[in-house]
Motif scaffolding. Structure first.
Motif, PDB file in Angstrom:
ATOM      1  N   ALA A  84      29.700 -39.569  60.788  1.00  0.00           N
ATOM      2  CA  ALA A  84      31.113 -39.436  61.143  1.00  0.00           C
ATOM      3  C   ALA A  84      31.377 -38.208  62.014  1.00  0.00           C
ATOM      4  N   ALA A  85      30.610 -37.145  61.828  1.00  0.00           N
ATOM      5  CA  ALA A  85      30.809 -35.933  62.627  1.00  0.00           C
ATOM      6  C   ALA A  85      30.595 -36.186  64.117  1.00  0.00           C
ATOM      7  N   LEU A  86      29.841 -37.225  64.455  1.00  0.00           N
ATOM      8  CA  LEU A  86      29.587 -37.544  65.865  1.00  0.00           C
ATOM      9  C   LEU A  86      30.628 -38.491  66.440  1.00  0.00           C
ATOM     10  N   ASP A  87      31.595 -38.871  65.640  1.00  0.00           N
ATOM     11  CA  ASP A  87      32.664 -39.751  66.103  1.00  0.00           C
ATOM     12  C   ASP A  87      33.890 -38.919  66.470  1.00  0.00           C
TER      13      ASP A  87
ATOM     14  N   GLU B  28      20.060 -37.417  64.397  1.00  0.00           N
ATOM     15  CA  GLU B  28      20.365 -36.026  64.736  1.00  0.00           C
ATOM     16  C   GLU B  28      20.784 -35.926  66.195  1.00  0.00           C
ATOM     17  N   PHE B  29      21.812 -35.150  66.420  1.00  0.00           N
ATOM     18  CA  PHE B  29      22.308 -34.859  67.762  1.00  0.00           C
ATOM     19  C   PHE B  29      22.896 -33.462  67.663  1.00  0.00           C
ATOM     20  N   ALA B  30      22.110 -32.439  68.032  1.00  0.00           N
ATOM     21  CA  ALA B  30      22.536 -31.073  67.753  1.00  0.00           C
ATOM     22  C   ALA B  30      21.983 -30.082  68.759  1.00  0.00           C
ATOM     23  N   GLN B  31      22.753 -29.014  68.951  1.00  0.00           N
ATOM     24  CA  GLN B  31      22.260 -27.844  69.661  1.00  0.00           C
ATOM     25  C   GLN B  31      21.898 -26.839  68.585  1.00  0.00           C
ATOM     26  N   ASN B  32      20.609 -26.557  68.463  1.00  0.00           N
ATOM     27  CA  ASN B  32      20.100 -25.662  67.423  1.00  0.00           C
ATOM     28  C   ASN B  32      19.645 -24.347  68.029  1.00  0.00           C
TER      29      ASN B  32
ATOM     30  N   SER C 124      18.234 -21.737  72.439  1.00  0.00           N
ATOM     31  CA  SER C 124      18.591 -22.953  71.704  1.00  0.00           C
ATOM     32  C   SER C 124      17.910 -24.173  72.305  1.00  0.00           C
ATOM     33  N   GLN C 125      17.906 -25.238  71.516  1.00  0.00           N
ATOM     34  CA  GLN C 125      17.327 -26.525  71.904  1.00  0.00           C
ATOM     35  C   GLN C 125      18.361 -27.616  71.653  1.00  0.00           C
ATOM     36  N   GLY C 126      18.407 -28.592  72.539  1.00  0.00           N
ATOM     37  CA  GLY C 126      19.167 -29.809  72.278  1.00  0.00           C
ATOM     38  C   GLY C 126      18.208 -30.790  71.624  1.00  0.00           C
ATOM     39  N   VAL C 127      18.566 -31.306  70.446  1.00  0.00           N
ATOM     40  CA  VAL C 127      17.686 -32.207  69.692  1.00  0.00           C
ATOM     41  C   VAL C 127      18.389 -33.542  69.483  1.00  0.00           C
ATOM     42  N   VAL C 128      17.696 -34.610  69.869  1.00  0.00           N
ATOM     43  CA  VAL C 128      18.220 -35.965  69.670  1.00  0.00           C
ATOM     44  C   VAL C 128      17.156 -36.767  68.935  1.00  0.00           C
ATOM     45  N   ARG C 129      17.542 -37.361  67.800  1.00  0.00           N
ATOM     46  CA  ARG C 129      16.643 -38.235  67.048  1.00  0.00           C
ATOM     47  C   ARG C 129      17.431 -39.485  66.670  1.00  0.00           C
ATOM     48  N   VAL C 130      16.864 -40.636  66.994  1.00  0.00           N
ATOM     49  CA  VAL C 130      17.515 -41.920  66.707  1.00  0.00           C
ATOM     50  C   VAL C 130      16.534 -42.875  66.047  1.00  0.00           C
ATOM     51  N   ARG C 131      17.078 -43.833  65.316  1.00  0.00           N
ATOM     52  CA  ARG C 131      16.294 -44.941  64.780  1.00  0.00           C
ATOM     53  C   ARG C 131      16.767 -46.194  65.512  1.00  0.00           C
ATOM     54  N   ALA C 132      15.847 -46.849  66.185  1.00  0.00           N
ATOM     55  CA  ALA C 132      16.174 -48.043  66.962  1.00  0.00           C
ATOM     56  C   ALA C 132      15.601 -49.276  66.284  1.00  0.00           C
ATOM     57  N   SER C 133      16.366 -50.352  66.312  1.00  0.00           N
ATOM     58  CA  SER C 133      15.941 -51.628  65.723  1.00  0.00           C
ATOM     59  C   SER C 133      16.165 -52.733  66.741  1.00  0.00           C
ATOM     60  N   VAL C 134      15.196 -53.627  66.847  1.00  0.00           N
ATOM     61  CA  VAL C 134      15.312 -54.791  67.726  1.00  0.00           C
ATOM     62  C   VAL C 134      15.374 -56.038  66.860  1.00  0.00           C
ATOM     63  N   PHE C 135      16.365 -56.878  67.148  1.00  0.00           N
ATOM     64  CA  PHE C 135      16.566 -58.138  66.432  1.00  0.00           C
ATOM     65  C   PHE C 135      16.513 -59.293  67.418  1.00  0.00           C
ATOM     66  N   ARG C 136      15.944 -60.385  66.957  1.00  0.00           N
ATOM     67  CA  ARG C 136      15.980 -61.657  67.690  1.00  0.00           C
ATOM     68  C   ARG C 136      16.281 -62.750  66.687  1.00  0.00           C
TER      69      ARG C 136
ATOM     70  N   ALA D 186      20.983 -29.597  77.707  1.00  0.00           N
ATOM     71  CA  ALA D 186      19.801 -29.864  76.887  1.00  0.00           C
ATOM     72  C   ALA D 186      19.932 -31.202  76.161  1.00  0.00           C
ATOM     73  N   LEU D 187      21.111 -31.508  75.640  1.00  0.00           N
ATOM     74  CA  LEU D 187      21.313 -32.783  74.944  1.00  0.00           C
ATOM     75  C   LEU D 187      21.249 -33.961  75.913  1.00  0.00           C
ATOM     76  N   ALA D 188      21.718 -33.779  77.139  1.00  0.00           N
ATOM     77  CA  ALA D 188      21.594 -34.837  78.153  1.00  0.00           C
ATOM     78  C   ALA D 188      20.117 -35.087  78.472  1.00  0.00           C
ATOM     79  N   ASP D 189      19.342 -34.013  78.662  1.00  0.00           N
ATOM     80  CA  ASP D 189      17.914 -34.158  78.964  1.00  0.00           C
ATOM     81  C   ASP D 189      17.167 -34.828  77.807  1.00  0.00           C
TER      82      ASP D 189
END
Length: 193
Positions: free
Chosen positions: A51-54, A120-124, A131-143, A170-173
């Motif tokens: 929710a914090a990213l919304d 995760e989507f953060a500037q740490n 600091s570092q921009g960190v992006v971590r996602v879980r992706a799922s493919v459905f058919r 950094a987050l864009a990169d």
């Protein structure tokens, strides 16, 4: 006298630091690394996450002080929510690489659906000046409404400056690097029947 008081209050209300707005900037000229060959049309669902990213608020963490506390930038914000920025960036980067990107309203029974959830989507900040921009996602493919594969992608990029502008860059990169990983992964999946 009332008019003078009103003018004085209006002057106080208009003072202050203006808010700066950031997005991921223009697309890099080159398509993401990886090949789109063999990737059929893909329905890219809206990215989901905490929710914090919304919210358009920009946040950072001081890992050296209290890694559990997320702090907001006072006068900086995103042009739209990070979830919306990521959705648009992933769609655009896949399309730039030659993938036919469809919306959920274009759904076909046999279409490939890509769902991405942000972990995760953060500037740490490691120190007050780094600091570092960190992006971590879980992706799922459905058919055909069945899970084909699921994978976690993570990327970090050094911020060029210790402020909101550096964090946005950094987050864009890091987001572009995740998009490149998504493309490579999609190309390696077995083709839809």
């Amino acid at each position: 006298m009332i008019a003078a008081a009103a003018l004085a209050l209006a002057g106080c209300a208009s003072k202050g630091t203006p808010t700066s707005h950031y997005d991921f900037g223009p697309l890099p000229a080159a398509a993401p690394a990886g090949s789109a060959s063999g990737v059929g049309p893909v329905i890219v669902a809206d990215v989901t996450g905490p929710a914090a990213l919304d919210s358009e608020r920009m946040h950072y963490r001081l890992l050296y002080a209290d890694a559990r506390q997320q702090r907001p930038y006072a006068y900086n914000q995103w042009t739209s929510t990070p979830l919306q920025l990521l959705t648009q960036r992933f769609k655009t980067r896949l399309s730039q690489a030659g993938v036919q990107v469809l919306s959920t309203t274009d759904a076909a029974a046999s279409a490939t659906v890509l769902r991405v959830e942000v972990e995760e989507f953060a500037q740490n900040f490691d120190t007050a000046t780094s600091s570092q921009g960190v992006v971590r996602v879980r992706a799922s493919v459905f058919r055909n409404h069945k899970l084909v594969d699921q994978k976690t992608f993570s990327s970090s990029a050094a911020a060029p400056s210790a402020d909101a502008a550096g964090g946005a860059r950094a987050l864009a990169d890091a987001s572009d690097a995740v998009a490149a990983g998504l493309l490579t992964w999609l190309a390696a999946l077995p083709p839809s029947a």
